[in-house]
Design an enzyme around this catalytic site. Structure first.
Site, short mmCIF file in Angstrom:
data_model
loop_
_atom_site.label_atom_id
_atom_site.label_comp_id
_atom_site.label_asym_id
_atom_site.label_seq_id
_atom_site.Cartn_x
_atom_site.Cartn_y
_atom_site.Cartn_z
N PRO A 157 -27.68 -15.09 22.58
CA PRO A 157 -27.87 -16.14 23.61
C PRO A 157 -28.83 -17.22 23.15
CG PRO A 157 -27.77 -14.00 24.65
CD PRO A 157 -27.74 -13.75 23.16
N CYS A 158 -28.42 -18.47 23.40
CA CYS A 158 -29.11 -19.62 22.80
C CYS A 158 -30.15 -20.26 23.70
CB CYS A 158 -28.08 -20.68 22.42
SG CYS A 158 -27.18 -21.36 23.83
N GLN A 159 -30.29 -19.81 24.96
CA GLN A 159 -31.17 -20.51 25.89
C GLN A 159 -32.61 -20.68 25.39
OE1 GLN A 159 -28.97 -18.25 26.70
NE2 GLN A 159 -27.84 -18.85 28.53
N PRO A 160 -33.20 -19.68 24.70
CA PRO A 160 -34.58 -19.88 24.25
C PRO A 160 -34.75 -21.04 23.28
CG PRO A 160 -33.98 -17.56 24.18
CD PRO A 160 -32.72 -18.33 24.41
N TYR A 161 -33.65 -21.46 22.60
CA TYR A 161 -33.74 -22.47 21.56
C TYR A 161 -33.07 -23.78 21.95
CZ TYR A 161 -34.00 -17.75 19.85
OH TYR A 161 -34.28 -16.42 19.75
#
Length: 375
Positions: free
Chosen positions: A87-91
Site C-alpha cells: 500500500p502506497c498511502q504512506p509515500y
C-alpha cells in the site's frame, strides 16, 4: 533445459483485486497465488484470474511465518517470482508527509519476506514518492546483501502515459534478479501492444450515457454517484479542462467553494472540474468517483456527473468486463470500497509490461539501454 523451457511461478503480495496478477498473467507468467488482508477482494481476484486468493495479514506473515510464502511455489518450479505493490498511502503526496500512517511498515514486511524466501526475481510497484523513504532504502540494502541485481534508478521511474495508460500517473518500478542484470522494457522495446495516443474518450467514449445517481442497466459497475444541487449547478456550467475560476466569469461566484476563497486554496484548480476527453486523464485516485476530489467530472457536457466506477477501472486499464461485484448491485460493495480497490491497484497494462520484461530477462534477452523518463 533451455531458457524457454524453464517453468516460472509468481506469487502476488498485497494483491488487492488483482491488477498486478492480471497483467502478469496476460504477459504469460503463471501466478499461483495472491495474498491480501481484505477478504472481500477474493471475489474479484479469483473471478478474473487463474490464481488462488489467500486472506493474510502480510505484516504478521513477515514476522511469524515468512516460510508460508515459500510454500506457495511448487517444488518443481525453476524460477520463482515475487511480485507486490505494498500500500502506497504512506509515500503518497496526498498523505502530506504524515509518518504515522497506519500502513507504514508494509514495505519492510515485503523486504523481510524477500530476505527469507530469496525468490529468483522480485518486482515491486509503488508511487513515485517511495524512492526517498527509509523503508525502501532498507529493501535495497537487502537486495545488495543477498546478491540481487537491481534495475537502474532511471529505469525505475515510469510515466504510465508512455505505456499506453490514459492518465498522468508516475510510478516507481523496482526489479531485482539473482540471475543477472534486469531492466523494465522501454515503451519501444516491449512486446506488449501499447496505445500511442491514449486519450480518455478513446477508452471510455463508447460507454452508455448515464446521469448522476444512476446505474447502467446492463453493467452495474457503470454507476455514478449522486450530486447535490450545488454540485449539479457547478458541473452544468463547467467546460472540459476548465476550473472553478470560470464560474466567476459566468457570474456565478456564489458557486465557489469556501476552500477556494482562501489564499491557500486558490491554486487548487482540479476539484469540481471536468476531465478533457481529447487528452489523457489525471491520476485515478481512490476518490475518482467523487466530483469534488479532483478533475473527475465527465468530459461530455451532456453528462453532468463524476466518472463512473467502470470508467475509473477502464482508465486504470482493467478490461471492460472485469468483475468487481459479488452480486448485481453496487451497494453490494459500495462506492468507497470500489474506489479504493481500483485506485490502489497496479494498472494491469503496466503489470503486463513488467511481466513481459521478466520473461525477456528469463529467456536471456537483456535490455541494453536505460530509458530517461523526464520528471
Amino acid at each position: 533445459m533451455t531458457d524457454e523451457e524453464r517453468s516460472i511461478q509468481a506469487v502476488d503480495l498485497f494483491c488487492g483485486v488483482g491488477g498486478f496478477t492480471h497483467g502478469l498473467e496476460r504477459a504469460g507468467v503463471d501466478v499461483v497465488a495472491g495474498a491480501d488482508i481484505e477478504p472481500r477482494c477474493e471475489v474479484p481476484y479469483e473471478a478474473n484470474n487463474e490464481s488462488v486468493f489467500y486472506e493474510r495479514d502480510l505484516a504478521k506473515v513477515a514476522q511469524e511465518e515468512p516460510e508460508w510464502v515459500e510454500s506457495l511455489y511448487s517444488d518443481s518450479t525453476d524460477v520463482r517470482v515475487l511480485a507486490g505493490g505494498p500500500p502506497c498511502q504512506p509515500y503518497s503526496n496526498l498523505n502530506n508527509g504524515k509518518e504515522d500512517h497506519e500502513k507504514s511498515g508494509l514495505i519492510t514486511a515485503f523486504a523481510e519476506i524477500v530476505e527469507e524466501v530469496r525468490p529468483d526475481i522480485v518486482a515491486m510497484e509503488n508511487v513515485y514518492g517511495v524512492r526517498n523513504d527509509e523503508e525502501y532504502e532498507r529493501l535495497l540494502e537487502i537486495f545488495t546483501d543477498a546478491g540481487y541485481y537491481v534495475n537502474d534508478s532511471q529505469n525505475r521511474r515510469v510515466a504510465c502515459l508512455d505505456y499506453g495508460i490514459p492518465q498522468q500517473r508516475k510510478r516507481w518500478i523496482t526489479l531485482a534478479s539473482l540471475e543477472g542484470p534486469i531492466e523494465l522494457d522501454s515503451p519501444s522495446r516491449t512486446d506488449v501492444e501499447l496505445d500511442p495516443n491514449p486519450t480518455v474518450e478513446k477508452f471510455i467514449g463508447d460507454l452508455p450515457n448515464i446521469k448522476a445517481g444512476c446505474q447502467d442497466e446492463d453493467d452495474p459497475l457503470h454507476a455514478a454517484r449522486d450530486l447535490n444541487d450545488t454540485n449539479l449547478q457547478r458541473i452544468e456550467i463547467s467546460e472540459p479542462g476548465g476550473d472553478w475560476t470560470d464560474w466567476k466569469e459566468k457570474g456565478r461566484e456564489d458557486l465557489v467553494a469556501d476552500c477556494h476563497k482562501e489564499d491557500s486554496g486558490k491554486s487548487y484548480k482540479a476539484p469540481y472540474s471536468r476531465i478533457r476527453g481529447d487528452r489523457p486523464g489525471p491520476t485515478i485516485t481512490t476518490q475518482f468517483y467523487n466530483y469534488g476530489s479532483g478533475r473527475f467530472g465527465h468530459y461530455d457536457t451532456d453528462q453532468n456527473r463524476a466518472l463512473s466506477i467502470r470508467e475509473g477501472a477502464i482508465l486504470q486499464t482493467f478490461p471492460d468486463d472485469y468483475r468487481f461485484l459479488p452480486g448485481e448491485e453496487i451497494d453490494d460493495v459500495g462506492f468507497q470500497r470500489l474506489g479504493r480497490w481500483i485506485g490502489n491497484a497496479v494498472p494491469p497494462k503496466l503489470a503486463e509490461v513488467i511481466g513481459a520484461s521478466i520473461l525477456r530477462h528469463i529467456n536471456g534477452f537483456r535490455q541494453m539501454t536505460v530509458v530517461d523518463f523526464t520528471e
